[in-house]
Write a protein that holds these residues in place. Sequence first.
Motif, mmCIF file in Angstrom:
data_model
loop_
_atom_site.group_PDB
_atom_site.id
_atom_site.type_symbol
_atom_site.label_atom_id
_atom_site.label_comp_id
_atom_site.label_asym_id
_atom_site.label_seq_id
_atom_site.Cartn_x
_atom_site.Cartn_y
_atom_site.Cartn_z
ATOM 1 N N VAL A 36 -11.474 -9.113 -11.707
ATOM 2 C CA VAL A 36 -11.102 -8.003 -10.749
ATOM 3 C C VAL A 36 -12.284 -7.239 -10.305
ATOM 4 C CG1 VAL A 36 -9.628 -5.913 -11.241
ATOM 5 C CG2 VAL A 36 -9.272 -7.705 -12.746
ATOM 6 N N SER A 37 -12.473 -7.063 -9.039
ATOM 7 C CA SER A 37 -13.374 -6.373 -8.415
ATOM 8 C C SER A 37 -12.906 -4.741 -8.194
ATOM 9 C CB SER A 37 -13.570 -6.789 -6.772
ATOM 10 O OG SER A 37 -12.304 -6.645 -6.097
ATOM 11 N N GLY A 38 -12.143 -4.466 -8.136
ATOM 12 C CA GLY A 38 -11.431 -2.867 -7.813
ATOM 13 C C GLY A 38 -10.789 -2.848 -6.657
ATOM 14 N N ARG A 71 -24.692 -2.747 -4.385
ATOM 15 C CA ARG A 71 -24.405 -1.513 -3.798
ATOM 16 C C ARG A 71 -24.353 -0.253 -5.128
ATOM 17 N NH1 ARG A 71 -19.337 -0.505 -2.926
ATOM 18 N NH2 ARG A 71 -18.582 -2.375 -3.985
ATOM 19 N N PRO A 72 -24.813 0.924 -4.935
ATOM 20 C CA PRO A 72 -24.826 1.899 -6.065
ATOM 21 C C PRO A 72 -23.520 2.078 -6.403
ATOM 22 C CG PRO A 72 -25.480 2.839 -3.786
ATOM 23 C CD PRO A 72 -25.360 1.288 -3.742
ATOM 24 N N GLU A 73 -22.519 2.022 -5.674
ATOM 25 C CA GLU A 73 -21.083 2.424 -5.865
ATOM 26 C C GLU A 73 -20.508 1.385 -6.994
ATOM 27 O OE1 GLU A 73 -21.909 3.649 -1.771
ATOM 28 O OE2 GLU A 73 -21.744 1.509 -2.824
ATOM 29 N N ALA A 74 -21.004 0.075 -6.875
ATOM 30 C CA ALA A 74 -20.426 -0.983 -7.812
ATOM 31 C C ALA A 74 -20.263 -0.614 -9.195
ATOM 32 C CB ALA A 74 -21.199 -2.124 -7.612
ATOM 33 N N GLY A 75 -21.181 -0.030 -9.704
ATOM 34 C CA GLY A 75 -21.180 0.509 -11.438
ATOM 35 C C GLY A 75 -20.300 1.269 -11.590
ATOM 36 N N VAL A 76 -19.676 2.259 -10.901
ATOM 37 C CA VAL A 76 -18.872 3.380 -10.938
ATOM 38 C C VAL A 76 -17.236 2.452 -10.701
ATOM 39 C CG1 VAL A 76 -17.692 5.245 -10.008
ATOM 40 C CG2 VAL A 76 -20.302 5.277 -10.289
ATOM 41 N N GLU A 77 -17.265 1.715 -9.867
ATOM 42 C CA GLU A 77 -16.186 0.788 -9.591
ATOM 43 C C GLU A 77 -15.807 0.147 -10.830
ATOM 44 O OE1 GLU A 77 -17.092 -1.295 -5.778
ATOM 45 O OE2 GLU A 77 -17.177 0.621 -4.848
ATOM 46 N N ALA A 78 -16.668 -0.740 -11.263
ATOM 47 C CA ALA A 78 -16.597 -1.404 -12.542
ATOM 48 C C ALA A 78 -16.040 -0.490 -13.848
ATOM 49 C CB ALA A 78 -17.644 -2.023 -12.961
ATOM 50 N N ALA A 184 1.274 -2.927 -1.121
ATOM 51 C CA ALA A 184 2.506 -2.391 -1.465
ATOM 52 C C ALA A 184 2.847 -2.166 -2.867
ATOM 53 C CB ALA A 184 3.711 -2.999 -0.626
ATOM 54 N N THR A 185 2.609 -3.287 -3.736
ATOM 55 C CA THR A 185 2.717 -3.029 -5.014
ATOM 56 C C THR A 185 2.015 -2.033 -5.718
ATOM 57 O OG1 THR A 185 3.019 -5.664 -5.141
ATOM 58 C CG2 THR A 185 2.548 -4.246 -7.236
ATOM 59 N N LEU A 186 0.826 -1.685 -5.330
ATOM 60 C CA LEU A 186 -0.120 -0.635 -5.711
ATOM 61 C C LEU A 186 0.486 0.584 -5.522
ATOM 62 C CD1 LEU A 186 -3.950 -2.130 -5.419
ATOM 63 C CD2 LEU A 186 -2.416 -2.103 -7.400
ATOM 64 N N ARG A 187 0.975 0.668 -4.075
ATOM 65 C CA ARG A 187 1.260 1.967 -3.574
ATOM 66 C C ARG A 187 2.644 2.270 -4.504
ATOM 67 N NH1 ARG A 187 -0.031 1.075 2.786
ATOM 68 N NH2 ARG A 187 -2.270 1.760 2.556
ATOM 69 N N ALA A 188 3.477 1.405 -4.702
ATOM 70 C CA ALA A 188 4.663 1.643 -5.491
ATOM 71 C C ALA A 188 4.258 2.083 -6.786
ATOM 72 C CB ALA A 188 5.492 0.248 -5.625
ATOM 73 N N ARG A 189 3.284 1.809 -7.176
ATOM 74 C CA ARG A 189 2.928 2.222 -8.642
ATOM 75 C C ARG A 189 1.879 3.571 -8.658
ATOM 76 N NH1 ARG A 189 2.232 -2.727 -12.788
ATOM 77 N NH2 ARG A 189 3.908 -4.241 -11.822
ATOM 78 N N GLN A 190 1.612 3.966 -7.519
ATOM 79 C CA GLN A 190 0.544 4.869 -7.192
ATOM 80 C C GLN A 190 -0.715 4.608 -7.788
ATOM 81 O OE1 GLN A 190 3.200 8.243 -8.561
ATOM 82 N NE2 GLN A 190 3.880 8.592 -6.638
ATOM 83 N N LEU A 191 -1.013 3.470 -7.626
ATOM 84 C CA LEU A 191 -2.462 3.215 -8.357
ATOM 85 C C LEU A 191 -3.617 3.175 -7.019
ATOM 86 C CD1 LEU A 191 -1.281 0.382 -10.841
ATOM 87 C CD2 LEU A 191 -2.441 2.775 -11.246
ATOM 88 N N PRO A 192 -4.734 3.750 -7.542
ATOM 89 C CA PRO A 192 -5.604 3.541 -6.299
ATOM 90 C C PRO A 192 -6.294 2.480 -6.365
ATOM 91 C CG PRO A 192 -6.444 4.768 -8.190
ATOM 92 C CD PRO A 192 -4.917 4.377 -8.550
ATOM 93 N N PHE A 193 -7.222 2.143 -5.198
ATOM 94 C CA PHE A 193 -8.025 0.848 -5.346
ATOM 95 C C PHE A 193 -9.014 1.024 -4.491
ATOM 96 C CE2 PHE A 193 -4.576 0.398 -2.180
ATOM 97 C CZ PHE A 193 -5.125 0.217 -0.971
ATOM 98 N N VAL A 194 -10.205 0.324 -4.338
ATOM 99 C CA VAL A 194 -11.417 0.658 -3.447
ATOM 100 C C VAL A 194 -11.522 -0.408 -2.394
ATOM 101 C CG1 VAL A 194 -12.560 1.863 -5.270
ATOM 102 C CG2 VAL A 194 -12.909 -0.601 -5.092
ATOM 103 N N GLU A 195 -12.191 -0.110 -1.310
ATOM 104 C CA GLU A 195 -12.398 -1.311 -0.339
ATOM 105 C C GLU A 195 -13.933 -1.446 -0.484
ATOM 106 O OE1 GLU A 195 -10.834 -3.053 1.004
ATOM 107 O OE2 GLU A 195 -8.765 -2.359 1.447
ATOM 108 N N ASP A 196 -14.529 -2.597 -0.604
ATOM 109 C CA ASP A 196 -15.815 -3.038 -0.708
ATOM 110 C C ASP A 196 -16.182 -3.037 1.007
ATOM 111 O OD1 ASP A 196 -18.217 -4.083 -0.328
ATOM 112 O OD2 ASP A 196 -17.854 -5.807 -1.930
ATOM 113 N N PRO A 197 -17.094 -2.062 1.355
ATOM 114 C CA PRO A 197 -17.531 -2.068 2.865
ATOM 115 C C PRO A 197 -18.040 -3.342 3.471
ATOM 116 C CG PRO A 197 -19.297 -0.726 1.137
ATOM 117 C CD PRO A 197 -17.983 -1.107 0.594
ATOM 118 N N SER A 198 -18.410 -4.105 2.580
ATOM 119 C CA SER A 198 -19.032 -5.572 3.087
ATOM 120 C C SER A 198 -17.808 -6.322 3.613
ATOM 121 C CB SER A 198 -19.648 -6.455 2.087
ATOM 122 O OG SER A 198 -18.700 -6.664 1.139
ATOM 123 N N ASN A 199 -16.338 -5.846 3.507
ATOM 124 C CA ASN A 199 -15.404 -6.627 3.899
ATOM 125 C C ASN A 199 -15.015 -6.084 5.463
ATOM 126 O OD1 ASN A 199 -14.701 -7.792 1.563
ATOM 127 N ND2 ASN A 199 -13.208 -6.305 0.953
#
Length: 350
Positions: A36-38, A71-78, A184-199
């Motif tokens: 799980v990357s987040g 990325r400095p944000e990676a630790g917070v995402e984990a 859509a599955t996450l939105r239906a559950r109202q769960l947040p997620f992150v987007e890796d800028p490298s994508n």
Amino acid sequence: MIAAPAATASHTPIGPAEAEALFHDLAGEARLLCAVSGGPDSTALLCLLSDWAHGPGRPRLHAATVDHGLRPEAGVEAETVGKLSATLGVDHVTLRWEGPKPASALQDEARRARYDLLTQEASRLGGAVIVTAHTLDDQAETVLMRLAHGSGPSGLAGMRGRSRRGAAQIARPLLGIPKARLIATLRARQLPFVEDPSNADRRFERVRWRALAPLLAEHGLDAGRLGLLARRLARQEEALCEAADTALARARLSPSVEGVTRLALEAIADEPEEILLRVLGAALRETGGGGDQPRLERLEACAAALLPALRGRLAMRRTLSGCILSLDREGVLTIRAEGPRRRGIHPATS
């Protein structure tokens, strides 16, 4: 009259019944390690797997996040993944890629490090199956990249639903699911997620192919079509591998010893070229020359040189993928691992 599918079908959440079917092949495992990357894909996988794994007699589920230290944000995402895992009742660990990072081929090296860390964690858990969130979109990008690199049928079959990395098994249950459905599955559950800028970083090849996806889809080459191609080629790949195994067994002169394989080349000289190439590739892997599997064009060039030499009763010698291939005048092909100081791919000699 057959009703047309709903226009939003590719954006509908995944429900329990569909998840049951997707994860059916995992039911017999003792433990699962969800990577799980987040991001949306892996976060959705974790949630779906967690619901499914809480059923009676299901495997014990664990989760792991790899912090590549890029990325400095990676630790917070984990940490965020860890908190979500805790609410789902799933044990979570953060695995860190330590040490200096390469200046080139960063994505490839990061991917290698990620799988190394996951494999080590799976081993620590007693042989857990690693479960990744690769989607239909990922499969389509993989097929396009391999096509551009000149892959043959095996490469164009894309990622497999099951594969191995050393002692670890890797399962990809979402290969037929579009990314949009996971979001859509996450939105239906109202769960947040992150987007890796490298994508979105066009320095990376996969990102450039991703940017071309809408244009290709306009001409009918969408993810669904590319995924179908991969599935059909995987089916053919299975049959070809079986035929090649039979041919290899027929050509083998004696049980292979470490570092040496001997084949009666004439026994398979009339096989279709594809089977001959696969026999040679399998023999190279079996011999354990220490090199990677050769690129297809190198294997093709080797076969193209061996067959005329065989028919003319000529001796020849080539080096390929960390091995020396020696054909004698009687048609016996000996494949031997090179010595440690000479391993590598070298120009052919005859």
